[in-house]
Structures are given as C-alpha cells and as structure tokens.
Scaffold this motif. Structure first.
Motif, PDB file in Angstrom:
ATOM      1  N   TRP A 411      17.193  21.574 -23.457  1.00  8.37           N
ATOM      2  CA  TRP A 411      18.300  21.313 -24.252  1.00  8.37           C
ATOM      3  C   TRP A 411      18.850  19.886 -24.215  1.00  8.37           C
ATOM      4  O   TRP A 411      20.188  19.608 -24.456  1.00  8.37           O
ATOM      5  CB  TRP A 411      19.772  22.334 -23.782  1.00  8.37           C
ATOM      6  CG  TRP A 411      19.376  23.765 -24.120  1.00  8.37           C
ATOM      7  CD1 TRP A 411      18.456  24.353 -24.908  1.00  8.37           C
ATOM      8  CD2 TRP A 411      20.224  24.752 -23.718  1.00  8.37           C
ATOM      9  NE1 TRP A 411      18.619  25.634 -24.908  1.00  8.37           N
ATOM     10  CE2 TRP A 411      19.685  26.007 -24.261  1.00  8.37           C
ATOM     11  CE3 TRP A 411      21.534  24.914 -23.029  1.00  8.37           C
ATOM     12  CZ2 TRP A 411      20.400  27.231 -24.009  1.00  8.37           C
ATOM     13  CZ3 TRP A 411      22.160  26.169 -22.646  1.00  8.37           C
ATOM     14  CH2 TRP A 411      21.480  27.289 -23.182  1.00  8.37           C
ATOM     15  N   ARG A 416      19.332  25.158 -28.144  1.00 11.66           N
ATOM     16  CA  ARG A 416      18.365  25.717 -29.270  1.00 11.66           C
ATOM     17  C   ARG A 416      18.196  26.843 -28.749  1.00 11.66           C
ATOM     18  O   ARG A 416      18.016  27.278 -27.228  1.00 11.66           O
ATOM     19  CB  ARG A 416      17.301  24.969 -29.570  1.00 11.66           C
ATOM     20  CG  ARG A 416      17.131  23.464 -30.197  1.00 11.66           C
ATOM     21  CD  ARG A 416      15.825  23.030 -29.909  1.00 11.66           C
ATOM     22  NE  ARG A 416      14.959  23.335 -31.306  1.00 11.66           N
ATOM     23  CZ  ARG A 416      13.949  23.699 -31.129  1.00 11.66           C
ATOM     24  NH1 ARG A 416      13.466  24.162 -29.954  1.00 11.66           N
ATOM     25  NH2 ARG A 416      13.390  24.174 -32.145  1.00 11.66           N
ATOM     26  N   SER A 417      18.192  28.057 -29.439  1.00  7.74           N
ATOM     27  CA  SER A 417      18.123  29.408 -28.914  1.00  7.74           C
ATOM     28  C   SER A 417      17.744  30.288 -30.236  1.00  7.74           C
ATOM     29  O   SER A 417      17.411  29.644 -31.422  1.00  7.74           O
ATOM     30  CB  SER A 417      19.185  30.032 -28.513  1.00  7.74           C
ATOM     31  OG  SER A 417      20.023  30.465 -29.424  1.00  7.74           O
ATOM     32  N   GLY A 436      24.428  29.545 -29.961  1.00 12.51           N
ATOM     33  CA  GLY A 436      23.764  30.029 -31.111  1.00 12.51           C
ATOM     34  C   GLY A 436      24.240  31.394 -31.728  1.00 12.51           C
ATOM     35  O   GLY A 436      23.637  32.124 -32.595  1.00 12.51           O
ATOM     36  N   THR A 477      12.959  29.769 -33.428  1.00 12.90           N
ATOM     37  CA  THR A 477      14.139  28.949 -32.755  1.00 12.90           C
ATOM     38  C   THR A 477      14.318  27.920 -33.814  1.00 12.90           C
ATOM     39  O   THR A 477      15.691  27.732 -33.942  1.00 12.90           O
ATOM     40  CB  THR A 477      13.662  28.392 -31.560  1.00 12.90           C
ATOM     41  OG1 THR A 477      13.195  29.445 -30.626  1.00 12.90           O
ATOM     42  CG2 THR A 477      14.471  27.393 -30.918  1.00 12.90           C
ATOM     43  N   GLU A 478      13.200  27.385 -34.466  1.00 11.89           N
ATOM     44  CA  GLU A 478      13.611  26.285 -35.488  1.00 11.89           C
ATOM     45  C   GLU A 478      14.456  26.876 -36.461  1.00 11.89           C
ATOM     46  O   GLU A 478      15.368  26.182 -36.996  1.00 11.89           O
ATOM     47  CB  GLU A 478      12.254  25.666 -36.205  1.00 11.89           C
ATOM     48  CG  GLU A 478      12.604  24.432 -36.833  1.00 11.89           C
ATOM     49  CD  GLU A 478      13.063  23.315 -35.836  1.00 11.89           C
ATOM     50  OE1 GLU A 478      13.019  23.430 -34.823  1.00 11.89           O
ATOM     51  OE2 GLU A 478      14.017  22.716 -36.555  1.00 11.89           O
ATOM     52  N   SER A 481      17.993  27.764 -35.398  1.00 14.83           N
ATOM     53  CA  SER A 481      18.997  26.420 -35.554  1.00 14.83           C
ATOM     54  C   SER A 481      19.335  26.159 -36.833  1.00 14.83           C
ATOM     55  O   SER A 481      20.373  25.530 -36.906  1.00 14.83           O
ATOM     56  CB  SER A 481      18.066  25.259 -34.890  1.00 14.83           C
ATOM     57  OG  SER A 481      17.796  26.037 -33.640  1.00 14.83           O
TER      58      SER A 481
END
Ligand code: N01
Length: 547
Positions: A411, A416-417, A436, A477-478, A481
């Motif tokens: 992080w 990010r999650s 998130g 994850t991307e 986000s």
C-alpha cells in the motif's frame, strides 16, 4: 497469558478475528455458530465495543438513528432490545453490544487486552501466524480484520506538546473516568463530526472554551430526543420494511434519496423543502434531492441554505463569518449533525480562533501561541483531530503475505484491494470494511453485516470445495481500483481536498480516495455476483489443507 519469552507452539484455530466491535462480534457469530469453525477474537481493549469502547468524549453519540444503528440479522434482537433516544449515546451502544455478545454467548471466544502486533502468511502450510504484543502466537487458516476504519487516533505533531503543563486528550482515546472541565480553560482543536459534538458539552462545563478551527464545517441539527413508545412499537412491527429500505439505498440508512433534482422545483419550493428538512434534522438532509451530492450547482443551494442558517444563529457577525465561510461542497466531507453547535458560539465563555487565518505557531507550557504572537492560556487541550482513517489500523500492525510482502509495501502508493475485502499477495486475509469498501460512507452496521456474511459464505464455499486459499488477482484489483476512483469521481466527494476520505488529514499519507462511493446496494449486488460466479476475480488454491 504466556510469558513473552516462552516459545510455546501457536494455538490452532480455523479463523482469527482481530477486533471485537460491531464487525468482530458478528463475524464470530457467523463463523462459529453457523459454520462450526473454531474461532478466536483478539481485542486490544479491556472490553468489547470497538470504536465505542474508545470514543467516550463528551457528547459522543451516533449520527445514525438508533433504530438503524444495530444488527438486523436477528428478529429476536430487534424484539428484545429497546433504544432510548433518536441517536444513541456511547454508553447505550456499549450496553447494546454487550447484550448481543451475551445473547449469543460470544465472550467465551473473545480474548481481551490482546493487541495484535503482526501476522505473517506461511505459504507451505497455507496458514496465518498471528503474533500479539505480549508474545502469544496463534495459527489459523483465515485471518479476518475487524479493526474498524477510525480507530487509529491522529494527534498532529504540533511543536511544544511535550512541554504543555496542562492535561491533553484525544477524543478517540478518552479516559473512562471522564474529564473534569469545571473551572478550567479548555482548548479544542478540530471541528469535524467529533469536535462539533464535543464543543457544546465542554462549553457547558468549562470556565472557558476556545475552539481552534482550521476548516469551517457544515452541520445540520440532530434534534435528538427520547423515542416515544409509539415510535418504538412502529419500529418493532415494521422492521422488515426498514431493513429493506436500508438494503436498497446508497448509504444504508433507513431513508430513501428523493428522485427529484434541486432544479425540478422552484426556489420557493426548494427553500420550503430545506426548511422542513432542517426542522426534522439528521443526515437525511442530503437526501432531499438526488443531485445534492453529485452536482455542484445543486449542492450550492443546500450549502447556501446551511450557511444562511449559521449566520442567523450566530450573533457575532465576525464569528458567524468565520463559521460560515466553508471551502468545500456540503457533504463532500462526512456531514456532521449537532446539538446546538453553532449556538455554542453565542455563549460568553466560548471563543473561536480561525487558525487558517492565524495558524498555531506552537503549544507552550501554558497554552497555545498563534503565528501572530497571540497567546491563549489553557489548562486542558482536547484534540478532536480525527484518525489515520481506514489504512491506519492495518498499518500499525506488521502484516506480511506471500513472499514476505508487507502490507505497508503493498500500500505504499495508497491502499489497493478487491472489493475492499482482500488484498492481492495476502491469501485468506479478509478485511471487513477495508479500503475500497463502502464502509464509512454508510450506516456502518449495514456494510459490516454484509461483509461478515459474504466472508462466511466464501469460507463455507471453500470448505465445501476443498479450496485452501483465496486471493485477489492483479486484474481484479486493478479493475476494482478503477471502479472505486470512477465511483468517487461521479460525486462531489473528491472536491473536499482536506478530507480524510482522501487521506489528506495525515501529513505524508498518499492521496487516494479510499471508500467505494458507488453505493451499498450496488456493492452488495457486485459481491453477490462475484460469489455466484465462483468467486470471480479471485485465485482459488485447491491444495487440501492439513487438518
Ligand atoms: O475527525 P475529522 P473527527 N491542526 O478528521 C482538524 C466519524 N464520527 O473525529 O478539516 C488543526 O473529520 C481538522 O481540520 P481540517 C465520522 O465518520 C462519527 O471529527 O483537516 N486542525 C478537522 O476539523 C467522522 O467523519 C461520529 O482542516 C487539525 C478535525 O481536526 C470521523 O469519525 C461522531 C489538525 C478532524 O476532523 C472523523 O471525525 C464523530 C491540525 N494539525 C465522528 N489536524 C458518530 O456518528 C486535524 N485538524 C458518532
């Protein structure tokens, strides 16, 4: 508790839950009583309650209405618990949580006074080892954080604090025995939801209160009052409908956001709607029009209405101007509600210092000196300065996942999650109301129940299918986000540049919009779909786990 120097083998569990607030209690019930797992909850405090264990500052009560600030999973609880006021005060919430814990016999699996120092994932065994500050260790297949979003107190590094000869306190770590303000000169730094609740109560007790305001804030009256027997009966009889409403709305509150735009009505009609909303009070003020939180021009009508109210309430025009010159859209920061906050500045014993115009130079042994050289003598200093929100409670633990990757490293550029529920590189770690997730943008029990139930469903699925590990993929994850960013950009929330939603209140913290602003109902649907599609976006490790 074993001595820190002993090397006894870790105690074995299916799941370790960190934290015994709203989230930890319900997660324990879901995993132990519904799935039959062996679970231990580790809690740093000497009692259950999470945020409500620590936040005992004067005036601390919940801004969600009591009949919605509770668990909804049990009809029995709804039937047997009775709230006394429209907004519950902190002792009543602790009584409620103890009532729930006793009703479901939860305390036998909660270890109090146990602060988790860190946890590491053993890839060979597919298990977490959890270490406490006292040196105990625990091993579990699943690690679930129920650490809260606002539990890491932010005491700003103002020079001179160590030399202050009076007493000082942070609202989020308030002494259980209370603070005697009688005859004392009190300085309060901070005018967020907490400061706005605390100031009127402190002012009523202290010889003098100076409020140090860096950013002026909106607030709408709470109109707190005892609940009538009729209201209580109506809630009990109609709770199924109330729950349906909470589950269908953006913020998980028991009111709907109106379909109409600010511009669908005439200015006179709009004024009348705002007047009625002001008289009713509470967080639903922002729900009167669909576009208050998304359209700057629409928002300005609500903002101007509140600013005019502040100017009408506060008698001294200079003080009224400082309180009403607000630099961000209404509700772009978490909107406070109050009990006579602006009226407090009409008291003889209350002063407002605008520390944006004349910043704090330093804390002296006897008070606060401003950059202009003005000295304010103080006996007590109250920091209502908020929290290292959302990431703080995680990063004060040393958590390392696959390949020794630490959460602090993962992080480094901001959290990010995937769904706010899992972090890539940290298999079998579930983060209730993590960054998130919709969490802090909601009436908290609603996302908490949803997360705890989703996690329990996921673990049940893993057990049924012989799945040992679950971990978010990079792709998921991307894309989550991006979804979190897009959801925030569709609202006015990022417009408040000093907001803790962005991490802006803690110097050096990466600026990332942390909660998911797409709405609780939409989020629930996404999580359900993910599960229905065999946990889309997660990598499932099918190796069997040694018993
Ligand atoms: O904290 P905040 P909070 N020098 O971060 C100021 C929840 N909550 O504890 O805006 C001077 O909102 C800071 O100024 P600025 C709720 O979600 C719930 O009030 O950064 N001032 C601001 O005025 C809420 O949003 C309930 O310029 C400094 C204040 O301190 C969240 O908790 C009740 C400073 C901090 O405001 C946090 O609220 C209360 C500095 N160095 C809270 N640093 C209920 O529902 C910070 N400030 C019960």
């Amino acid at each position: 508790m074993p001595d820190a120097n002993t090397t006894s083998p870790p105690a074995q569990f299916d799941a370790i839950v960190i934290g015994a607030g709203f989230a930890g209690l319900y997660q324990l019930h879901c995993l132990r009583d519904r799935l039959g797992l062996k679970v231990r909850v580790l809690e740093a405090a000497d009692g259950i309650g999470g945020t409500w264990y620590w936040n005992r500052y004067p005036g601390a009560r919940c801004d969600s209405e009591s009949h919605s600030y509770c668990y909804s999973f049990s009809d029995e609880l709804i039937r047997d618990w009775e709230w006394s006021e429209r907004y519950p005060e902190h002792p009543e919430i602790r009584r409620y949580l103890n009532f729930v814990a006793d009703r479901f016999d939860l305390k036998r699996d909660i270890q109090l006074g146990t602060r988790v120092a860190g946890a590491s994932f053993d890839e060979g065994a597919s298990r977490w080892t959890v270490r406490t500050e006292a040196g105990e260790t625990f091993s579990a297949q699943f690690l679930i954080t129920a650490v809260g979003c606002l539990s890491s107190a932010n005491v700003p590094k103002i020079p001179g604090l160590e030399d202050f000869e009076g007493d000082w306190y942070h609202t989020g770590e308030w002494p259980h025995e209370g603070v005697d303000f009688a005859g004392r000169r009190v300085g309060q730094i901070g005018t967020g939801s907490t400061g706005i609740q605390a100031a009127p109560v402190i002012a009523a007790q202290a010889a003098h209160l100076t409020v140090f305001q860096r950013t002026a804030n909106y607030s709408v009256p709470a109109h707190n009052a005892p609940l009538t027997p009729e209201f209580k009966a109506k809630v009990k009889a109609g709770f199924a409908d109330i729950k349906r409403t909470m589950h269908s709305t953006t913020n998980g509150h028991p009111f709907v956001i109106e379909e109409q735009s600010v511009f669908d009505v005439t200015p006179e009609e709009r004024e009348a709607i705002y007047e009625r909303a002001w008289a009713k009070g509470g967080l639903q003020f922002r729900a009167n029009f669909r576009d208050i939180t998304t359209d700057m021009a629409a928002n300005a009508t609500a903002a101007e209405f509140i600013k005019a109210k502040i100017r009408a309430i506060v008698k001294d025009p200079a003080t009224a101007a400082k309180l009403s010159e607000i630099d961000h859209p209404y509700a772009a920061k978490r909107p406070p509600i109050d009990s006579f906050y602006f009226e407090t500045f009409n008291r003889e014993n209350v002063t407002l210092e605008d520390i944006r115009a004349d910043p704090i130079d330093r804390i002296t042994p006897t008070g606060i000196r401003l950059q202009s050289g003005k000295e304010i003598p103080l006996d007590i200093l109250v920091f209502a300065t908020g929290f290292d929100a959302m990431t703080g409670p995680f990063l004060r633990m040393d958590i390392s996942g696959r390949d020794g990757l630490t959460l602090a490293e993962a992080w480094e550029a901001g959290p990010r999650s995937y769904l706010g529920l899992n972090v890539k590189g940290f298999p079998n770690l579930f983060t209730i109301t993590g960054p998130g997730s919709p969490s802090v943008l909601c009436n908290m029990p609603v996302p908490i129940e949803q997360h705890a139930e989703w996690i329990a469903g996921c673990i049940a699925h893993m057990r049924q299918h012989g799945i040992a590990t679950i971990e978010a993929t990079e792709e998921a994850t991307e894309s989550w986000s991006a979804e979190v960013n897009a959801a925030a950009e569709a609202t006015l929330l990022p417009q408040a540049s000093s907001s803790w939603y962005l991490g802006a209140n803690v110097p050096g913290k990466p600026r990332v919009f942390m909660p998911y602003a797409g709405g609780m109902a939409k989020y629930r649907g996404i999580c359900d779909e993910v599960a229905a599609e065999g946990y889309r976006g997660f990598e499932l490790g099918r190796a069997t786990v040694a018993a």
